[in-house]
Design an enzyme around this catalytic site. Structure first.
Site, PDB file in Angstrom:
ATOM      1  N   GLY A 181      80.644  47.347  55.364  1.00  0.00           N
ATOM      2  CA  GLY A 181      81.488  46.488  56.194  1.00  0.00           C
ATOM      3  C   GLY A 181      81.122  46.691  57.637  1.00  0.00           C
ATOM      4  O   GLY A 181      80.509  47.699  58.006  1.00  0.00           O
ATOM      5  N   HIS A 182      81.483  45.704  58.419  1.00  0.00           N
ATOM      6  CA  HIS A 182      81.154  45.838  59.830  1.00  0.00           C
ATOM      7  C   HIS A 182      82.351  45.387  60.641  1.00  0.00           C
ATOM      8  O   HIS A 182      82.955  44.372  60.362  1.00  0.00           O
ATOM      9  CB  HIS A 182      79.938  44.985  60.156  1.00  0.00           C
ATOM     10  CG  HIS A 182      79.197  45.527  61.325  1.00  0.00           C
ATOM     11  ND1 HIS A 182      78.041  46.259  61.188  1.00  0.00           N
ATOM     12  CD2 HIS A 182      79.464  45.483  62.638  1.00  0.00           C
ATOM     13  CE1 HIS A 182      77.625  46.630  62.384  1.00  0.00           C
ATOM     14  NE2 HIS A 182      78.462  46.165  63.281  1.00  0.00           N
ATOM     15  N   ALA A 196      80.024  50.301  61.942  1.00  0.00           N
ATOM     16  CA  ALA A 196      79.943  49.956  60.537  1.00  0.00           C
ATOM     17  C   ALA A 196      80.822  50.864  59.695  1.00  0.00           C
ATOM     18  O   ALA A 196      81.192  51.967  60.103  1.00  0.00           O
ATOM     19  CB  ALA A 196      78.503  50.051  60.084  1.00  0.00           C
ATOM     20  N   ASP A 244      97.703  44.250  62.901  1.00  0.00           N
ATOM     21  CA  ASP A 244      96.456  43.537  62.609  1.00  0.00           C
ATOM     22  C   ASP A 244      96.365  43.189  61.122  1.00  0.00           C
ATOM     23  O   ASP A 244      95.329  43.366  60.489  1.00  0.00           O
ATOM     24  CB  ASP A 244      95.255  44.390  63.056  1.00  0.00           C
ATOM     25  CG  ASP A 244      94.002  43.545  63.256  1.00  0.00           C
ATOM     26  OD1 ASP A 244      94.120  42.305  63.281  1.00  0.00           O
ATOM     27  OD2 ASP A 244      92.909  44.127  63.379  1.00  0.00           O
ATOM     28  N   LYS A 300      84.186  55.277  58.163  1.00  0.00           N
ATOM     29  CA  LYS A 300      84.162  54.336  59.281  1.00  0.00           C
ATOM     30  C   LYS A 300      83.559  55.084  60.460  1.00  0.00           C
ATOM     31  O   LYS A 300      84.136  56.072  60.931  1.00  0.00           O
ATOM     32  CB  LYS A 300      85.588  53.889  59.584  1.00  0.00           C
ATOM     33  CG  LYS A 300      85.694  52.825  60.664  1.00  0.00           C
ATOM     34  CD  LYS A 300      87.129  52.298  60.722  1.00  0.00           C
ATOM     35  CE  LYS A 300      87.318  51.274  61.807  1.00  0.00           C
ATOM     36  NZ  LYS A 300      88.678  50.724  61.830  1.00  0.00           N
TER      37      LYS A 300
HETATM   38  P1  ADP Z   1      87.644  47.064  62.281  1.00  0.00           P
HETATM   39  O1  ADP Z   1      88.692  47.703  63.060  1.00  0.00           O
HETATM   40  O2  ADP Z   1      86.365  47.059  62.973  1.00  0.00           O
HETATM   41  O3  ADP Z   1      88.042  45.734  61.713  1.00  0.00           O
HETATM   42  P2  ADP Z   1      88.022  48.098  59.620  1.00  0.00           P
HETATM   43  O4  ADP Z   1      88.699  49.392  59.458  1.00  0.00           O
HETATM   44  O5  ADP Z   1      88.819  46.887  59.316  1.00  0.00           O
HETATM   45  O6  ADP Z   1      87.351  48.014  61.046  1.00  0.00           O
HETATM   46  O7  ADP Z   1      86.729  48.074  58.698  1.00  0.00           O
HETATM   47  C1  ADP Z   1      85.862  46.983  58.680  1.00  0.00           C
HETATM   48  C2  ADP Z   1      85.540  46.576  57.261  1.00  0.00           C
HETATM   49  O8  ADP Z   1      85.026  47.676  56.552  1.00  0.00           O
HETATM   50  C3  ADP Z   1      86.748  46.135  56.463  1.00  0.00           C
HETATM   51  O9  ADP Z   1      87.029  44.778  56.636  1.00  0.00           O
HETATM   52  C4  ADP Z   1      86.319  46.445  55.059  1.00  0.00           C
HETATM   53  O10 ADP Z   1      85.525  45.405  54.552  1.00  0.00           O
HETATM   54  C5  ADP Z   1      85.472  47.674  55.216  1.00  0.00           C
HETATM   55  N1  ADP Z   1      86.252  48.870  54.959  1.00  0.00           N
HETATM   56  C6  ADP Z   1      87.035  49.527  55.815  1.00  0.00           C
HETATM   57  N2  ADP Z   1      87.615  50.585  55.248  1.00  0.00           N
HETATM   58  C7  ADP Z   1      87.185  50.615  53.991  1.00  0.00           C
HETATM   59  C8  ADP Z   1      87.448  51.470  52.868  1.00  0.00           C
HETATM   60  N3  ADP Z   1      88.257  52.529  52.947  1.00  0.00           N
HETATM   61  N4  ADP Z   1      86.838  51.176  51.699  1.00  0.00           N
HETATM   62  C9  ADP Z   1      86.025  50.127  51.598  1.00  0.00           C
HETATM   63  N5  ADP Z   1      85.750  49.293  52.599  1.00  0.00           N
HETATM   64  C10 ADP Z   1      86.320  49.520  53.800  1.00  0.00           C
HETATM   65 MG    MG Z   2      89.486  45.224  60.470  1.00  0.00          MG
END
Ligand code: ADP
Ligand code: MG
Length: 885
Positions: free
Chosen positions: A35-36, A41, A151, A57
Site C-alpha cells: 500500500g502507499h 509505503a 479519516d 508502515k
Molecule cells: P496513510 O495515512 O498514508 O493513508 P495508511 O495507514 O492508510 O496510510 O496505509 C496506506 C495503505 O496501506 C492502506 O490504505 C492499506 O491499503 C495499506 N495498509 C495499511 N495498514 C495495513 C495493514 N495493517 N495491513 C495491510 N495493509 C495495510
Molecule cells: Mg490512509
C-alpha cells in the site's frame, strides 16, 4: 513550553520508550509493498523468528516539514499503541531506522477500497451492512475513549483473513474531543470540520458523517464530488444539500442509514452507539458475507492476473510470429483492465513488480519521476525478484506463481505506467492538500493566539480599572471620614467656646450686679446718714418731746428704715437674679441656634462632599466604560482584520491550487494524448500485422484453393491442355493476389487514416470537455468563495452589531446604576437633613419648655425663631439641585 524535540531524537525517555532498540531490517524479512500513503509505503513482512506475518508502515521524517512529520509520527504511534479492540488494527511495535519509523501492525488483506477496485463494481448491501457494523463498533470504542478518527473512508477500513473489519490509519486521529482543526480527507470531511475555522469545535459525529460518505463510496465506487478538485469539493460539502443514495436498488433501510449519517447539523446526527441499533446493522444477514466477499475478491484477483497473463502471452507469441526482433519486448498493449486504472493505489495487486523487471525506457523514466521521495528504492532488484513469490501468496495471487515473476512483471508494466502517472498526480495533489491543511491549521492557531492575547489584555485592563476604582472609593471614604472628624472637632470647639462665653457673660453680669449692689449699699448708707442727721436735727429742734421719747422714736425710725432697706435690697437681689437668668437663657438660646446653624452648615458640607465624590466616581465609571468600549472595538477590529486576511489568503490559495490543478489536468491530458500518438504507431503496427496476417491467411487459402482447383482441372482436362490451364491459373492467381495486395495496401491506408482522424477528433473533444469541466469547476469555486466571503463578512457585521448592542446594554446598566446611586444619595441626604431638623426642633422645644417651667416668657427669649430653621425645602432643595448631574 517545552522545546520541540529534533526529529528522531530519543533524548526524551517517553519518546525513547516508544521504539524498540533492535534493527528492524534484521527482524523482518520478505518485505513487499502492499500500500502507499501520504507518509510512504506500507509493507507486508514476516518476523524471522516468530514467522508471524505483519504489516509495516514506514514513515519517513526527512525533508520538508520534518518536525511536523516527526510530531505526527509520534502522535500516530502513541494513539495506536493505546488501542485494544477487535475492530481496530492491532499494534505490534515500532522501530527507527534511516530517518524512518517502522510502525508494525497486524497484517490485513487489504481495504474496502481495494475490493471495489478489484471488482470494479459496488458492494452488495449486505456486505456494506457488515462493514458498517465493524466500523461502528470500532468508532463506538474510539468515541467512548474521547477520541476521534477523523479519516474514515474505505481506504482506511481494512479486512482480515477471517472477515473482521479493522479501523486503520490513525495518522489524522484526535486524542481529544472536542477538536477544532482542519483534518481528514476532503471528500469525506464533515461540514463542521470544513467550517471548523469560524464555528469552533466538532466531536465524534464527524466520523459518523464520514461513514455515511463511505457508504456512498462503497455503493457507488466513489464519494460524492470525487471528480472535482478537492478545493471545490470542500465548498460543495459545506454549502450544498446533503448527498444521498440515488440508485433504486438500495433498500429504504440503507438509504435511511446514509441519510442519518449525513445530517449536516451534527446534533441531528446519531452517535455511533445509536447507529449500532439501526436496522441496517441489526437485521439478519449471512454470517459469512465478508468471508465470502474476501474469497470472491481473491478469486477475482487471480482471474485478473491470469487474464492479463494470457493477453500478454498471446501478444508475445503474436509478436514473435510476426518476424519482429528483440526490440519487441517493449511492445505494450494499452491495457485498460489490468485492475490498475483507478486513481487510487490498489494494494492487492503487486506494485513493486515494476522495479524488479526491465521496463521500457519511457515507462522507467516516468515511473521514477513519479515516485514519492521515500520509497522502497533502496531495495535492489534481485531482492525484489525474490520477494515476489511469497508476496503473491500473501495477496492470494496464486496464479502468478504458475506464470513466474517475470511474466507477471511484464504484464504489469503498462498498467503501472498509467497508474503511476495518476499516483504522481496524487502526490502533487497530496502536497497541495497538506499545504492547504497546514495553512488552515496555522490560521486557526493564529486566531486562537490572537483571541487569547485579547483576553489577557482585556483581563489586565479590567483589573487595572477595578483597582483604580477601588482606590478611588477608598480615597473617598477616607476623605469623608476626615471631614466628619473635622466637623465633630469644630462642633466640640464651638460647644467649648459657648461654654466659655456663657461663663464670661455670667461673670460679667454678676460683677455688674455686685457693683450695683455695692452702689445700692453705699447709697443706702448715705441716705441713712442723711436721714439720721435730718432726724437728729428735727428732734433737736423739737424741744417739747422728752429725750427718752425722742430716742425711742429715733430707734423706731431707724428700724423702719433698716427694714425697708432690707426689703429693697432683697428686691434688688431678686431682680438681679432674674435678670441674670433671663440673660443667660437668652444667650444660651442664641448660642443653641447658632450651634444648630453650624450643624446644618456642616451637614450640608458633608453631603455636598458626598455628592461631588459620587459625581467623580460616576465620571470615572463613564470614562472606564469608554475605555473598555474602545479596547473591545479595537480588539474586535484586530480579530476581524486577521480573519478577513485569512479568508483572503485561504481563497487565493484555493484559487492557486485550483489553477495548479487545472494546469495539471491539462498537462496530464496532453501527456496522455502524446502517449496515444506515440502508441499509435505501435497499435497501428499491430493492426497492420493483423491485416498482414489476414492477408497471409487469405493467400494461403487461395494458394490451397488454387492447388485444389489445379488438381481438379488437371485430372479432368486432357494432358495437352494442362500447360495452358496452369498458365491461366497462375495468371489468375497472380491477378487475384495483386488485387489482394492492392486491397491490403488500401485497407492499411484506410486504417491509418481512420485511426489518426479518430485520434485527432477524440483528442480534441476530450480537450474540449476537460476545458469545459475545469472552467465550470473554477467558476463554481469562485462563486462559492464569494458566497463564503459574503457569509464571513455578514458574520463580522453581526458580531460588530452584537458588540455594539452589548456595549449599549452595558452603558444603560451603568447609567441605571448611577441613577440608582444618585437617587440613593439624594434620599440619604433628605433623610439626614430631616433627622437633623427633627432633633434640632426637639432640642429647641425642650429648651423652651424648660424656660417656661422656669417662668420665663418664651417670647422674651426667642426673638428670632423664624430665622433659626431655614425652610426645609430650601435646604434639601439646594441639596437636591446639587444631586442632579
Ligand atoms: P496513510 O495515512 O498514508 O493513508 P495508511 O495507514 O492508510 O496510510 O496505509 C496506506 C495503505 O496501506 C492502506 O490504505 C492499506 O491499503 C495499506 N495498509 C495499511 N495498514 C495495513 C495493514 N495493517 N495491513 C495491510 N495493509 C495495510
Ligand atoms: Mg490512509
Amino acid at each position: 513550553m517545552p522545546a520541540i524535540p529534533r526529529p528522531g531524537s530519543l533524548k526524551d525517555p517517553e519518546i525513547a520508550e516508544l521504539f524498540g532498540k533492535e534493527d528492524p531490517e534484521k527482524i523482518f524479512e520478505d518485505l513487499r509493498e502492499i500500500g502507499h500513503g501520504s507518509f510512504g509505503a506500507v509493507y507486508y513482512a514476516r518476523d524471522n523468528v516468530s514467522k508471524e506475518i505483519v504489516a509495516i508502515k514506514k514513515m519517513s521524517y526527512m525533508g520538508k516539514q520534518s518536525i511536523e512529520k516527526w510530531q505526527d509520527i509520534l502522535k500516530e504511534i502513541r494513539f495506536l499503541r493505546q488501542l485494544n479492540h477487535p475492530n481496530t488494527v492491532e499494534y505490534k511495535g515500532c522501530y527507527l531506522r534511516d530517518n524512518t519509523a517502522w510502525l508494525v501492525m497486524e497484517y490485513c488483506l487489504g481495504s474496502a477500497s481495494d475490493i471495489i477496485e478489484v471488482h470494479k463494481r459496488p458492494l452488495r448491501e449486505e456486505e456494506i451492512s457488515a462493514i458498517c457494523e465493524g466500523v461502528l463498533r470500532g468508532l463506538n470504542y474510539l468515541h467512548s475513549l474521547g477520541r476521534i478518527h477523523r479519516d474514515i473512508k474505505a481506504g482506511n477500513i481494512l479486512l482480515t483473513e477471517n472477515g473482521t473489519v479493522k479501523l486503520a490509519d490513525f495518522g489524522s486521529a484526535s486524542i481529544k474531543c472536542p477538536a477544532n482543526s482542519f483534518v481528514g480527507t476532503p471528500y469525506w470531511m464533515a461540514p463542521e470540520v470544513i467550517l471548523a475555522m469560524d464555528e469552533g469545535q466538532y466531536d465524534g459525529k464527524v466520523d459518523v458523517w464520514s461513514l455515511g460518505i463511505t457508504c456512498i463510496e462503497l455503493a457507488e465506487r466513489k464519494p460524492p464530488y470525487f471528480n472535482m478538485n478537492a478545493m471545490s469539493a470542500l465548498y460543495h460539502i459545506a454549502q450544498n444539500d446533503t448527498p444521498t443514495l440515488s440508485a433504486p436498488e438500495w433498500t429504504d433501510i440503507f438509504k435511511h442509514f446514509v441519510q442519518s449519517c449525513l445530517q449536516k447539523n451534527p446534533s441531528d446526527r446519531p452517535t455511533a452507539h445509536k447507529l449500532l441499533s439501526h436496522s441496517l446493522v441489526t437485521r439478519a444477514r449471512s454470517p459469512h458475507v465478508l468471508i465470502d466477499l474476501i474469497q470472491r475478491t481473491k478469486t477475482a484477483v487471480r482471474e485478473l492476473d491470469n487474464q492479463n497473463y494470457r493477453k500478454m502471452k498471446i501478444l508475445m507469441i503474436d509478436s514473435c510470429e510476426s518476424e519482429s526482433t528483440a526490440g519487441d519486448n517493449d511492445d505494450e498493449t494499452p491495457d485498460e483492465q489490468a485492475g490498475g486504472d483507478s486513481s487510487k493505489s490498489n494494494s492487492i495487486t503487486s506494485e513493486h513488480s515494476i522495479h524488479s523487471i526491465g521496463v521500457s525506457a519511457s515507462s522507467q523514466s516516468s515511473s521514477t519521476n513519479s515516485l514519492p521521495p521515500v520509497t522502497d528504492m533502496n531495495h535492489d532488484n534481485s531482492s525484489y525478484a525474490q520477494s515476489l513469490r511469497p508476496r503473491q501468496k500473501a495477496s492470494s495471487s496464486a496464479a502468478l506463481i504458475e506464470h513466474g515473476a517475470n511474466n507477471f512483471a511484464t504484464i504489469k508494466t503498462t498498467t503501472i505506467v498509467t497508474k503511476q502517472q495518476k499516483e504522481h498526480m496524487q502526490e502533487e495533489m497530496h502536497e497541495q492538500m497538506s499545504g492547504y491543511k497546514r495553512m488552515r491549521r496555522e490560521h486557526q492557531g493564529a486566531l486562537i493566539k490572537l483571541e487569547e492575547k485579547c483576553k489577557v489584555e482585556m483581563d489586565n485592563h479590567k483589573q487595572l480599572l477595578d483597582k483604580e476604582y477601588e482606590a478611588l472609593l477608598q480615597k473617598f471614604s477616607k476623605e469623608l471620614e476626615e471631614l466628619q472628624i473635622k466637623h465633630q472637632q469644630e462642633l466640640d470647639r464651638k460647644l467649648k467656646q459657648n461654654a466659655a462665653a456663657e461663663k464670661k457673660l455670667h461673670k460679667e453680669i454678676s460683677t455688674r450686679q455686685e457693683a450695683d449692689r455695692k452702689a445700692f449699699d453705699c447709697q443706702k448708707k448715705k441716705e441713712y446718714k442723711a436721714n439720721k442727721e435730718r432726724w437728729k436735727q428735727e428732734l433737736s429742734m423739737d424741744e417739747s418731746t422728752p429725750k427718752r421719747l425722742k430716742d425711742a422714736a429715733l430707734q423706731t425710725q431707724k428700724e423702719n428704715l433698716k427694714q425697708m432697706e432690707a426689703q429693697e435690697e432683697q428686691r434688688l437681689v431678686q431682680g438681679q437674679k432674674e435678670y441674670l437668668e433671663l440673660e443667660m437663657r437668652k444667650f444660651r438660646r442664641k448660642k443653641l441656634l447658632a450651634f444648630q446653624l453650624l450643624e446644618q452648615e456642616l451637614l450640608k458640607d458633608e453631603l455636598n462632599k458626598r455628592q461631588t465624590q459620587l459625581e467623580q466616581a460616576h465620571s470615572i465609571l463613564l470614562r472606564h466604560h469608554e475605555k473598555t468600549k474602545e479596547l473591545e472595538y479595537r480588539q474586535q477590529k484586530a480579530v476581524h482584520q486577521l480573519r478577513e486576511e485569512q479568508v483572503q489568503r485561504q481563497h487565493s490559495t484555493e484559487l492557486q491550487n485550483q489553477h495548479a490543478y487545472l494546469q495539471r489536468c491539462k498537462r496530464e491530458l496532453r501527456k496522455k494524448h502524446a502517449m496515444e500518438v506515440k502508441q499509435q504507431p505501435k497499435s497501428l503496427k499491430q493492426k497492420e500485422m493483423q491485416i498482414r496476417k489476414q492477408f497471409r491467411e487469405t493467400c494461403k487459402i487461395q494458394t490451397r484453393q488454387y492447388k485444389a482447383l489445379k488438381a481438379e482441372l488437371l485430372s479432368t482436362r486432357p494432358k495437352e491442355e494442362h500447360k495452358i490451364v496452369i498458365k491461366k491459373l497462375k495468371e489468375e492467381q497472380r491477378r487475384k493476389l495483386a488485387l489482394l495486395a492492392d486491397q491490403y495496401e488500401q485497407s492499411i491506408a484506410e486504417m491509418l487514416q481512420k485511426q489518426s482522424i479518430r485520434l485527432d477528433e477524440s483528442q480534441e473533444l476530450e480537450g474540449h470537455h476537460l476545458q469545459e469541466r475545469l472552467h465550470y469547476e473554477l467558476e463554481i469555486l469562485m462563486a462559492y468563495q464569494s458566497k463564503n466571503k459574503m457569509q464571513t463578512e455578514a458574520q463580522r457585521n453581526r458580531e460588530r452589531k452584537e458588540l455594539e448592542d452589548r456595549v449599549t446594554v452595558r452603558r444603560d446598566l451603568l447609567e441605571q446604576k448611577m441613577q440608582q446611586e444618585t437617587e440613593q444619595v439624594v434620599q440619604e441626604r433628605s433623610e439626614r437633613i430631616r433627622l437633623l431638623r427633627e432633633r434640632q426642633q426637639r432640642e429647641m422645644e425642650q429648651f423652651d419648655d424648660e424656660s417656661a417651667r422656669m417662668g420665663l416668657s418664651a417670647l422674651a427669649i426667642a426673638d428670632s425663631t423664624s430665622e433659626c430653621y431655614p425652610d426645609d425645602d430650601s435646604l434639601s432643595g439646594s441639596m437636591l439641585s446639587l444631586a442632579r448631574p
